[in-house]
Design a protein around this motif. Structure first.
Motif, PDB file in Angstrom:
ATOM      1  N   PRO A   1       0.846  -1.190   0.000  1.00  0.00           N
ATOM      2  CA  PRO A   1       0.000   0.000   0.000  1.00  0.00           C
ATOM      3  C   PRO A   1       0.890   1.252   0.000  1.00  0.00           C
ATOM      4  N   ARG A   2       0.435   2.290  -0.709  1.00  0.00           N
ATOM      5  CA  ARG A   2       1.270   3.494  -0.758  1.00  0.00           C
ATOM      6  C   ARG A   2       0.887   4.425   0.385  1.00  0.00           C
ATOM      7  N   ILE A   3       1.245   3.964   1.591  1.00  0.00           N
ATOM      8  CA  ILE A   3       0.969   4.733   2.804  1.00  0.00           C
ATOM      9  C   ILE A   3       2.314   5.182   3.367  1.00  0.00           C
TER      10      ILE A   3
ATOM     11  N   MET B   1       9.673   0.971   2.297  1.00  0.00           N
ATOM     12  CA  MET B   1       9.668  -0.378   1.708  1.00  0.00           C
ATOM     13  C   MET B   1       9.290  -0.327   0.234  1.00  0.00           C
ATOM     14  N   ASP B   2       9.050   0.876  -0.273  1.00  0.00           N
ATOM     15  CA  ASP B   2       8.399   1.019  -1.575  1.00  0.00           C
ATOM     16  C   ASP B   2       9.365   0.750  -2.740  1.00  0.00           C
ATOM     17  N   VAL B   3       9.398  -0.501  -3.146  1.00  0.00           N
ATOM     18  CA  VAL B   3      10.315  -0.890  -4.223  1.00  0.00           C
ATOM     19  C   VAL B   3       9.938  -0.245  -5.563  1.00  0.00           C
ATOM     20  N   LEU B   4       8.648   0.025  -5.761  1.00  0.00           N
ATOM     21  CA  LEU B   4       8.245   0.660  -7.029  1.00  0.00           C
ATOM     22  C   LEU B   4       8.850   2.059  -7.129  1.00  0.00           C
ATOM     23  N   SER B   5       8.790   2.805  -6.023  1.00  0.00           N
ATOM     24  CA  SER B   5       9.382   4.150  -6.036  1.00  0.00           C
ATOM     25  C   SER B   5      10.887   4.078  -6.245  1.00  0.00           C
ATOM     26  N   SER B   6      11.523   3.115  -5.584  1.00  0.00           N
ATOM     27  CA  SER B   6      12.981   2.998  -5.723  1.00  0.00           C
ATOM     28  C   SER B   6      13.375   2.730  -7.175  1.00  0.00           C
TER      29      SER B   6
ATOM     30  N   GLY C   1       5.322  11.523 -12.062  1.00  0.00           N
ATOM     31  CA  GLY C   1       5.288  10.682 -10.859  1.00  0.00           C
ATOM     32  C   GLY C   1       6.721  10.542 -10.363  1.00  0.00           C
ATOM     33  N   VAL C   2       7.007   9.434  -9.739  1.00  0.00           N
ATOM     34  CA  VAL C   2       8.341   9.263  -9.160  1.00  0.00           C
ATOM     35  C   VAL C   2       9.423   9.283 -10.257  1.00  0.00           C
ATOM     36  N   ALA C   3       9.210   8.529 -11.329  1.00  0.00           N
ATOM     37  CA  ALA C   3      10.211   8.479 -12.411  1.00  0.00           C
ATOM     38  C   ALA C   3      10.310   9.829 -13.117  1.00  0.00           C
TER      39      ALA C   3
ATOM     40  N   TYR D   1       4.484  17.724 -17.857  1.00  0.00           N
ATOM     41  CA  TYR D   1       3.029  17.735 -17.713  1.00  0.00           C
ATOM     42  C   TYR D   1       2.568  16.464 -17.012  1.00  0.00           C
ATOM     43  N   ASP D   2       1.566  16.626 -16.179  1.00  0.00           N
ATOM     44  CA  ASP D   2       0.928  15.472 -15.547  1.00  0.00           C
ATOM     45  C   ASP D   2      -0.543  15.775 -15.393  1.00  0.00           C
ATOM     46  N   VAL D   3      -1.371  14.739 -15.453  1.00  0.00           N
ATOM     47  CA  VAL D   3      -2.817  14.957 -15.295  1.00  0.00           C
ATOM     48  C   VAL D   3      -3.200  15.247 -13.849  1.00  0.00           C
ATOM     49  N   ARG D   4      -2.319  14.880 -12.921  1.00  0.00           N
ATOM     50  CA  ARG D   4      -2.633  15.164 -11.518  1.00  0.00           C
ATOM     51  C   ARG D   4      -2.164  16.576 -11.199  1.00  0.00           C
ATOM     52  N   PRO D   5      -3.110  17.503 -10.979  1.00  0.00           N
ATOM     53  CA  PRO D   5      -2.724  18.908 -10.809  1.00  0.00           C
ATOM     54  C   PRO D   5      -1.799  19.127  -9.612  1.00  0.00           C
TER      55      PRO D   5
ATOM     56  N   LYS E   1      -7.844  15.069 -26.752  1.00  0.00           N
ATOM     57  CA  LYS E   1      -7.648  16.507 -26.504  1.00  0.00           C
ATOM     58  C   LYS E   1      -6.210  16.739 -26.007  1.00  0.00           C
ATOM     59  N   GLN E   2      -5.748  15.867 -25.097  1.00  0.00           N
ATOM     60  CA  GLN E   2      -4.392  16.027 -24.554  1.00  0.00           C
ATOM     61  C   GLN E   2      -3.357  15.968 -25.679  1.00  0.00           C
ATOM     62  N   ARG E   3      -3.545  15.021 -26.603  1.00  0.00           N
ATOM     63  CA  ARG E   3      -2.592  14.876 -27.721  1.00  0.00           C
ATOM     64  C   ARG E   3      -2.580  16.151 -28.562  1.00  0.00           C
TER      65      ARG E   3
HETATM   66  P1  NAD Z   1       2.861   5.725 -12.129  1.00  0.00           P
HETATM   67  O1  NAD Z   1       4.156   5.101 -12.507  1.00  0.00           O
HETATM   68  O2  NAD Z   1       1.641   4.858 -12.028  1.00  0.00           O
HETATM   69  O3  NAD Z   1       2.513   6.884 -13.201  1.00  0.00           O
HETATM   70  C1  NAD Z   1       3.455   7.877 -13.564  1.00  0.00           C
HETATM   71  C2  NAD Z   1       2.796   9.229 -13.715  1.00  0.00           C
HETATM   72  O4  NAD Z   1       2.056   9.291 -14.951  1.00  0.00           O
HETATM   73  C3  NAD Z   1       1.817   9.610 -12.619  1.00  0.00           C
HETATM   74  O5  NAD Z   1       2.276  10.797 -11.998  1.00  0.00           O
HETATM   75  C4  NAD Z   1       0.513   9.823 -13.365  1.00  0.00           C
HETATM   76  O6  NAD Z   1      -0.288  10.853 -12.788  1.00  0.00           O
HETATM   77  C5  NAD Z   1       0.997  10.200 -14.746  1.00  0.00           C
HETATM   78  N1  NAD Z   1      -0.009  10.107 -15.812  1.00  0.00           N
HETATM   79  C6  NAD Z   1      -0.955   9.154 -16.021  1.00  0.00           C
HETATM   80  N2  NAD Z   1      -1.677   9.447 -17.128  1.00  0.00           N
HETATM   81  C7  NAD Z   1      -1.168  10.598 -17.654  1.00  0.00           C
HETATM   82  C8  NAD Z   1      -1.471  11.393 -18.784  1.00  0.00           C
HETATM   83  N3  NAD Z   1      -2.475  11.085 -19.601  1.00  0.00           N
HETATM   84  N4  NAD Z   1      -0.730  12.507 -18.996  1.00  0.00           N
HETATM   85  C9  NAD Z   1       0.268  12.856 -18.171  1.00  0.00           C
HETATM   86  N5  NAD Z   1       0.611  12.145 -17.069  1.00  0.00           N
HETATM   87  C10 NAD Z   1      -0.103  11.038 -16.812  1.00  0.00           C
HETATM   88  O7  NAD Z   1       2.957   6.528 -10.791  1.00  0.00           O
HETATM   89  P2  NAD Z   1       4.084   6.573  -9.634  1.00  0.00           P
HETATM   90  O8  NAD Z   1       5.185   7.450 -10.067  1.00  0.00           O
HETATM   91  O9  NAD Z   1       4.431   5.207  -9.209  1.00  0.00           O
HETATM   92  O10 NAD Z   1       3.276   7.259  -8.445  1.00  0.00           O
HETATM   93  C11 NAD Z   1       2.334   8.261  -8.625  1.00  0.00           C
HETATM   94  C12 NAD Z   1       1.985   8.891  -7.281  1.00  0.00           C
HETATM   95  O11 NAD Z   1       1.710   7.908  -6.275  1.00  0.00           O
HETATM   96  C13 NAD Z   1       3.083   9.703  -6.640  1.00  0.00           C
HETATM   97  O12 NAD Z   1       3.409  10.874  -7.230  1.00  0.00           O
HETATM   98  C14 NAD Z   1       2.497   9.826  -5.242  1.00  0.00           C
HETATM   99  O13 NAD Z   1       1.462  10.771  -5.192  1.00  0.00           O
HETATM  100  C15 NAD Z   1       1.976   8.465  -5.014  1.00  0.00           C
HETATM  101  N6  NAD Z   1       2.985   7.696  -4.241  1.00  0.00           N
HETATM  102  C16 NAD Z   1       2.790   7.530  -2.896  1.00  0.00           C
HETATM  103  C17 NAD Z   1       3.736   6.826  -2.149  1.00  0.00           C
HETATM  104  C18 NAD Z   1       3.563   6.607  -0.669  1.00  0.00           C
HETATM  105  O14 NAD Z   1       2.859   7.364  -0.039  1.00  0.00           O
HETATM  106  N7  NAD Z   1       4.158   5.551  -0.106  1.00  0.00           N
HETATM  107  C19 NAD Z   1       4.861   6.291  -2.772  1.00  0.00           C
HETATM  108  C20 NAD Z   1       5.042   6.492  -4.147  1.00  0.00           C
HETATM  109  C21 NAD Z   1       4.085   7.179  -4.855  1.00  0.00           C
END
Ligand code: NAD
Length: 395
Positions: free
Chosen positions: A132-134, A140-145, A187-189, A207-211, A251-253
């Motif tokens: 869980p992303r808490i 422990m978050d291997v995806l973020s790493s 996001g993280v990457a 750019y990201d869809v999450r404001p 629209k985004q494209r």
């Molecule tokens: P991800 O790899 O699933 O996605 C990468 C990014 O792509 C995201 O930021 C997403 O919003 C963006 N995206 C998706 N559709 C898009 C579009 N059409 N146009 C532009 N951008 C688009 O995500 P991730 O990097 O693994 O994590 C995303 C978020 O999760 C983090 O930024 C954070 O808020 C949260 N998170 C929380 C924790 C935690 O609390 N433990 C850890 C890691 C991440």
């Protein structure tokens, strides 16, 4: 520590083709010893990542054969468990013991059949991508790493492929303009890519869809690209992007076409958990880019954000190079393993005390990652994907 209690952790060598990472590194031993754990490592397991058998031995590990790792360990730590290593991983199926814990990436939501086969061995699979992303699970978050490693490396790949230099130069031979980099998905990457491209001296837009991400982009020195899109429904409770439908992406494209054309390197990282990545860069948009421009598609393994991406290859499209790297963390195995090992160690610390394993099913870190137990798939999310009736994972 209670007298005589020891939990044995085994680390086999990874067998997925091209996988250079290792589940634990010598430095992990110090922490694991404190919770009453002993470590068995397969001969040569860390070598490709830059960790020798000797270094493990010096920290107190026993270097043993693969068979001994599996037959003696209470907990097996892998980078890729069977689901994430479906071909070569099959050879280990007969080695798992009933009640043995297996920790690593499991591709549990997409490799149902493999998860089922692993369940039949009686092993307890903990799939780390299901954490869980808490806040408590952040360490422990291997995806973020791994996303951190991928975001960094994506920029280096882009810089290497580009026939231009990244920084601005003012020389006797004239002024060289900085490269322009556009990061799609912050996001993280994506954030790591922005930071790395800035360090190399590029002008960066994102750019990201999450404001909510705008501020983070700006704090790294990137410019957040304005687009008139309704992004109110873009984020789910967990902070992840939601799928937004074809009208939105169309629209985004359209809005992104100009930005893509103005940039030398486009790095796409946009993903929707559990879904195919949306196509955000079309062939039409690529036609508008300067010859020699580069697209690095970090979503390649999830279908790609770019039309024409081939996972694991670099292809030319209208004089633009599209690179679709796969398993990027294995390109930087030393630090990818270091981060992974730290994450796993923290995960184990949460379930092992004084040499004893305690699986507290009230703890969502344990409950959400536990996939198989007693010969069955017990994780509700995975059962749903597999079309199995719901079952109480804690039972
Ligand atoms: P991800 O790899 O699933 O996605 C990468 C990014 O792509 C995201 O930021 C997403 O919003 C963006 N995206 C998706 N559709 C898009 C579009 N059409 N146009 C532009 N951008 C688009 O995500 P991730 O990097 O693994 O994590 C995303 C978020 O999760 C983090 O930024 C954070 O808020 C949260 N998170 C929380 C924790 C935690 O609390 N433990 C850890 C890691 C991440």
């Amino acid at each position: 520590m209670a007298e005589g209690k020891t939990v044995v952790i085994g680390v086999p060598k990874e067998t997925f083709p091209g996988e250079t990472r290792v589940g634990l590194i010598p430095a992990s031993l110090v922490t694991l010893k404190k919770i009453g754990a002993e470590v068995l490592i397969e001969t040569g397991a860390g070598f490709a990542a830059g960790f020798t058998d000797d270094e493990y031995t010096k920290k107190g590990a026993k270097v043993v054969s693969r068979d001994e790792v599996f037959s003696s360990a209470d907990i097996i730590v892998q980078v890729r468990t069977y689901g994430a290593n479906p071909d070569e991983g099959k050879a280990d199926l007969g080695k798992f013991k009933k009640g043995q814990l297996v920790i690593g990436f499991g591709d549990a939501l997409t490799e149902g059949d493999k998860v089922r086969e692993l369940a039949e061995t009686g092993a307890l699979l903990f799939a780390l991508e299901m954490l869980p992303r808490i806040t408590r699970a952040q360490s422990m978050d291997v995806l973020s790493s791994m996303a951190t490693v991928a975001g960094y490396k994506a920029v280096l790949i882009g810089a290497d492929e580009l026939p231009r230099m990244f920084p601005m130069f003012m020389t006797a031979a004239g002024t060289i303009a900085p490269a322009r980099v556009f990061v799609v998905g912050a996001g993280v990457a994506g954030l790591q890519a922005i930071a790395t491209a800035k360090r190399l001296g590029a002008v960066v837009e994102a750019y990201d869809v999450r404001p909510a991400v705008r501020e983070q982009v700006e704090s790294l020195g990137g410019k957040f690209v304005e687009m008139e899109l309704d992004t109110e429904a873009a984020e789910d409770k967990g902070g992840y992007a939601k799928e937004l439908g074809e009208d939105f992406y169309k629209k985004q494209r359209e809005l992104m076409t100009r930005v893509v054309a103005e940039n030398d390197v486009v790095i796409t990282t946009a993903a929707i958990p559990g879904k195919k990545a949306p196509i955000l860069v079309t062939e039409e948009m690529i036609k508008g880019m300067h010859p020699g421009s580069v697209i690095v598609d970090l979503a390649a393994e999830r279908g790609g954000n770019c039309e024409g991406t081939v996972a694991g290859e670099a292809v030319m499209s209208h004089d633009v190079k599209i690179v679709g790297p796969t398993n990027i963390p294995a390109m930087i195995p030393y630090h990818a393993s270091q981060m992974y090992a730290r994450n796993v160690t923290t995960f184990i610390q949460n379930m092992v005390k004084d040499g004893e394993i305690n699986l507290n099913m009230e703890d969502e870190i344990i409950a959400d990652t536990l996939i198989t137990r007693d010969g069955d798939v017990v994780n509700p999310r995975v059962r749903e994907v597999l079309g199995l009736a719901t079952k109480d994972a804690a039972a």
